[in-house]
Design a protein around this motif. Structure first.
Motif, PDB file in Angstrom:
ATOM      1  N   UNK A 198      12.088 -59.239 -27.355  1.00 26.18           N
ATOM      2  CA  UNK A 198      13.134 -59.731 -26.487  1.00 26.18           C
ATOM      3  C   UNK A 198      14.569 -59.390 -27.300  1.00 26.18           C
ATOM      4  N   UNK A 199      14.779 -59.838 -28.486  1.00 26.03           N
ATOM      5  CA  UNK A 199      16.117 -59.410 -29.241  1.00 26.03           C
ATOM      6  C   UNK A 199      16.322 -57.909 -29.148  1.00 26.03           C
ATOM      7  N   UNK A 200      15.406 -57.235 -29.423  1.00 25.69           N
ATOM      8  CA  UNK A 200      15.678 -55.775 -29.665  1.00 25.69           C
ATOM      9  C   UNK A 200      16.035 -55.285 -28.156  1.00 25.69           C
ATOM     10  N   UNK A 201      15.523 -55.556 -27.071  1.00 25.72           N
ATOM     11  CA  UNK A 201      15.637 -55.004 -25.744  1.00 25.72           C
ATOM     12  C   UNK A 201      17.169 -55.705 -25.350  1.00 25.72           C
ATOM     13  N   UNK A 202      17.370 -56.983 -25.593  1.00 28.78           N
ATOM     14  CA  UNK A 202      18.694 -57.222 -25.176  1.00 28.78           C
ATOM     15  C   UNK A 202      19.934 -56.837 -25.895  1.00 28.78           C
ATOM     16  N   UNK A 203      19.565 -56.367 -27.319  1.00 29.78           N
ATOM     17  CA  UNK A 203      20.742 -56.036 -28.015  1.00 29.78           C
ATOM     18  C   UNK A 203      20.812 -54.519 -27.948  1.00 29.78           C
ATOM     19  N   UNK A 204      19.917 -53.845 -27.271  1.00 31.89           N
ATOM     20  CA  UNK A 204      20.013 -52.386 -27.103  1.00 31.89           C
ATOM     21  C   UNK A 204      20.653 -52.219 -25.727  1.00 31.89           C
ATOM     22  N   UNK A 205      20.592 -53.042 -24.892  1.00 31.86           N
ATOM     23  CA  UNK A 205      20.967 -53.020 -23.439  1.00 31.86           C
ATOM     24  C   UNK A 205      22.770 -53.460 -23.928  1.00 31.86           C
ATOM     25  N   UNK A 206      22.969 -54.292 -24.525  1.00 30.34           N
ATOM     26  CA  UNK A 206      24.358 -54.624 -24.965  1.00 30.34           C
ATOM     27  C   UNK A 206      25.197 -53.662 -25.581  1.00 30.34           C
ATOM     28  N   UNK A 207      24.417 -52.951 -26.480  1.00 26.47           N
ATOM     29  CA  UNK A 207      24.839 -51.774 -27.166  1.00 26.47           C
ATOM     30  C   UNK A 207      25.496 -50.600 -26.219  1.00 26.47           C
ATOM     31  N   UNK A 208      24.577 -50.453 -25.330  1.00 28.85           N
ATOM     32  CA  UNK A 208      24.880 -49.301 -24.281  1.00 28.85           C
ATOM     33  C   UNK A 208      26.047 -49.759 -23.661  1.00 28.85           C
ATOM     34  N   UNK A 209      26.192 -51.188 -23.253  1.00 30.59           N
ATOM     35  CA  UNK A 209      27.383 -51.603 -22.115  1.00 30.59           C
ATOM     36  C   UNK A 209      28.582 -51.391 -23.098  1.00 30.59           C
ATOM     37  N   UNK A 210      28.765 -51.891 -24.257  1.00 33.33           N
ATOM     38  CA  UNK A 210      29.610 -52.141 -25.194  1.00 33.33           C
ATOM     39  C   UNK A 210      30.207 -50.281 -25.390  1.00 33.33           C
ATOM     40  N   UNK A 211      29.334 -49.524 -25.769  1.00 38.71           N
ATOM     41  CA  UNK A 211      29.764 -48.040 -25.722  1.00 38.71           C
ATOM     42  C   UNK A 211      30.398 -47.533 -24.642  1.00 38.71           C
ATOM     43  N   UNK A 212      30.077 -47.963 -23.375  1.00 41.10           N
ATOM     44  CA  UNK A 212      30.494 -47.569 -22.073  1.00 41.10           C
ATOM     45  C   UNK A 212      31.821 -48.294 -21.952  1.00 41.10           C
ATOM     46  N   UNK A 213      32.441 -49.419 -22.686  1.00 42.16           N
ATOM     47  CA  UNK A 213      33.681 -49.685 -22.441  1.00 42.16           C
ATOM     48  C   UNK A 213      33.509 -51.253 -21.770  1.00 42.16           C
ATOM     49  N   UNK A 214      32.225 -51.923 -21.560  1.00 43.28           N
ATOM     50  CA  UNK A 214      32.262 -53.177 -21.300  1.00 43.28           C
ATOM     51  C   UNK A 214      32.859 -54.277 -22.106  1.00 43.28           C
ATOM     52  N   UNK A 215      33.859 -55.135 -21.680  1.00 47.71           N
ATOM     53  CA  UNK A 215      34.535 -55.711 -22.527  1.00 47.71           C
ATOM     54  C   UNK A 215      33.678 -56.919 -23.324  1.00 47.71           C
ATOM     55  N   UNK A 216      33.767 -57.340 -24.570  1.00 54.83           N
ATOM     56  CA  UNK A 216      33.307 -58.540 -25.279  1.00 54.83           C
ATOM     57  C   UNK A 216      33.781 -59.579 -24.753  1.00 54.83           C
ATOM     58  N   UNK A 217      35.223 -59.581 -24.852  1.00 50.36           N
ATOM     59  CA  UNK A 217      35.900 -60.992 -24.690  1.00 50.36           C
ATOM     60  C   UNK A 217      36.029 -61.071 -23.020  1.00 50.36           C
ATOM     61  N   UNK A 218      35.489 -61.795 -22.288  1.00 49.99           N
ATOM     62  CA  UNK A 218      35.328 -62.027 -20.940  1.00 49.99           C
ATOM     63  C   UNK A 218      35.604 -63.378 -20.685  1.00 49.99           C
ATOM     64  N   UNK A 219      36.338 -64.019 -20.133  1.00 48.07           N
ATOM     65  CA  UNK A 219      36.691 -65.617 -19.725  1.00 48.07           C
ATOM     66  C   UNK A 219      35.434 -66.107 -18.947  1.00 48.07           C
ATOM     67  N   UNK A 220      35.390 -67.388 -18.874  1.00 47.98           N
ATOM     68  CA  UNK A 220      36.354 -68.247 -19.814  1.00 47.98           C
ATOM     69  C   UNK A 220      35.968 -68.408 -21.235  1.00 47.98           C
ATOM     70  N   UNK A 221      36.954 -68.283 -21.832  1.00 46.26           N
ATOM     71  CA  UNK A 221      36.808 -68.601 -23.320  1.00 46.26           C
ATOM     72  C   UNK A 221      38.274 -69.506 -23.877  1.00 46.26           C
ATOM     73  N   UNK A 222      37.680 -70.595 -24.627  1.00 44.50           N
ATOM     74  CA  UNK A 222      38.855 -71.291 -25.058  1.00 44.50           C
ATOM     75  C   UNK A 222      38.895 -71.089 -26.450  1.00 44.50           C
ATOM     76  N   UNK A 223      40.004 -71.333 -27.412  1.00 47.40           N
ATOM     77  CA  UNK A 223      40.137 -71.458 -28.656  1.00 47.40           C
ATOM     78  C   UNK A 223      39.232 -72.523 -29.236  1.00 47.40           C
ATOM     79  N   UNK A 224      39.324 -72.526 -30.401  1.00 42.67           N
ATOM     80  CA  UNK A 224      38.521 -73.603 -31.162  1.00 42.67           C
ATOM     81  C   UNK A 224      39.320 -75.189 -30.593  1.00 42.67           C
ATOM     82  N   UNK A 225      40.634 -75.048 -30.576  1.00 42.13           N
ATOM     83  CA  UNK A 225      41.223 -76.461 -30.297  1.00 42.13           C
ATOM     84  C   UNK A 225      41.324 -76.734 -28.913  1.00 42.13           C
TER      85      UNK A 225
END
Length: 370
Positions: free
Chosen positions: A310-337
């Motif tokens: 399961x980890x391999x399949x999900x990681x492979x899929x995510x790598x293809x997406x990032x390589x194609x330009x899919x953003x890693x930082x997508x909201x909602x994201x809050x800072x630690x504070x």
């Protein structure tokens, strides 16, 4: 630096000065007989399973390029010693391109020599070059947070406690960006995942790294990763404690035959070969070169025994997406504070300049940067 390297340089300097009737201080630059000579300087040993080894792997690949000669020196501290080493490569070996691979080499040492030797190209492994710096100097960089994001995806599906541990050197922008990306990858597949971080305060401090790794395991973390120069201690500690791990800088897979999942690796060979080819073809080198998966500047370490299907399949899929330009930082994201970083639906491009200035940790990361 080995005794052989020290003796070799002393002998060459003495012999060359004697033959030319000049003092070592007055020794002129010796051009290479043919092809291109490249000098590479390391702050630690080339076999450290980390930062230096990643560059050494690239140096080995560069040696295979026809017409290219590579001169290397290891264990050169971030002092005047590195300036002397680089100048020796220029004057004695005829180096026309110098790769200075440690953060502290740049100011003042690379900048001073770039001004002194305008016909030599100097490139430094950190995004520090500015328009005010000599034009024969520059920076190259791999955005390893992309690979740490993939590590996080794999780690998020490998944990049973939902507690991931991160041993970090210093709370500077690059390190904080890697920690945040690792958490975002984990949360993509496991919303309950957290990342606990401990900063050692030094790039290479094996005792503190071991203490931090053990403290994280004692706190319930069952997957460890890190951002230190040589991850060997962290990976070996994880393996000894019977938990899983993800690597950093180079491949640490041999150190954890049971628990290694995958790792975030630089692929400096892409840049080294590109620069060597450009110079031999008479092209001008860029003053800054950076990239991630899309430019083949970073890579994921092949999966180890700790990676589930399961980890391999999900990681492979995510790598293809990032390589194609899919953003890693997508909201909602809050800072630690708790203050908003990105609202729902908003995102940052993976090369957004603001990420280079990261001075925060995001919600879900446990640990302080102060």
């Amino acid at each position: 630096m080995s005794k052989f390297e020290l003796n070799r340089r002393s002998l060459l300097k003495t012999s060359a000065a004697g033959l030319l009737g000049l003092s070592a201080a007055g020794l002129p630059r010796m051009a290479s007989a043919a092809g291109l000579t490249v000098g590479i300087v390391y702050v630690g040993p080339r076999d450290d399973f980390g930062w230096n080894q990643a560059h050494a792997v690239a140096a080995a690949a560069l040696k295979e390029v026809p017409g290219v000669t590579v001169v290397e020196e290891e264990n050169v501290p971030e002092t005047i010693a590195v300036q002397k080493s680089m100048e020796s490569m220029i004057n004695l070996d005829g180096a026309e391109l110098i790769f200075a691979t440690s953060f502290g080499y740049y100011k003042p040492f690379v900048l001073d020599l770039a001004a002194k030797y305008p016909d030599v190209q100097f490139r430094h492994a950190a995004p520090l070059w500015t328009d005010a710096d000599p034009k024969n100097a520059g920076s190259y960089f791999g955005y390893l947070d992309q690979a740490h994001y993939i590590d996080g995806v794999a780690a998020g599906l490998s944990t049973t406690t939902n507690k991931l541990g991160f041993v970090a050197a210093k709370p500077i922008g690059t390190v904080l960006r890697n920690i945040n990306s690792f958490l975002l990858g984990a949360k993509k597949v496991n919303p309950n995942a957290t990342v606990q971080v401990i900063f050692t305060g030094e790039w290479s401090m094996p005792v503190r790294e071991a203490e931090a790794a053990n403290a994280l395991v004692d706190a319930g973390c069952d997957v460890l990763t890190c951002h230190v120069d040589g991850p060997k201690v962290v990976i070996e500690t994880a393996e000894a404690r019977g938990i899983k791990c993800c690597g950093h800088n180079a491949s640490q897979a041999p150190l954890a035959p049971k628990g290694f999942i995958t790792g975030a690796e630089y692929k400096w060979a892409t840049i080294y070969k590109m620069f060597a080819n450009d110079l031999t073809e008479g092209k001008t080198l860029p003053n800054f070169t950076g990239g991630g998966f899309d430019l083949d500047f970073v890579q994921s370490t092949p999966y180890g025994a700790g990676a589930t299907e399961a980890a391999i399949a999900a990681a492979d899929e995510a790598r293809v997406a990032v390589k194609a330009g899919k953003p890693i930082f997508t909201g909602p994201i809050n800072k630690q504070d708790g203050t908003p970083l990105l609202a729902a639906g908003a995102s940052l491009d993976n090369y957004d300049p603001s990420l280079d200035q990261t001075d925060y940790l995001i919600e879900g990361v446990i640990g302080s940067i102060t």
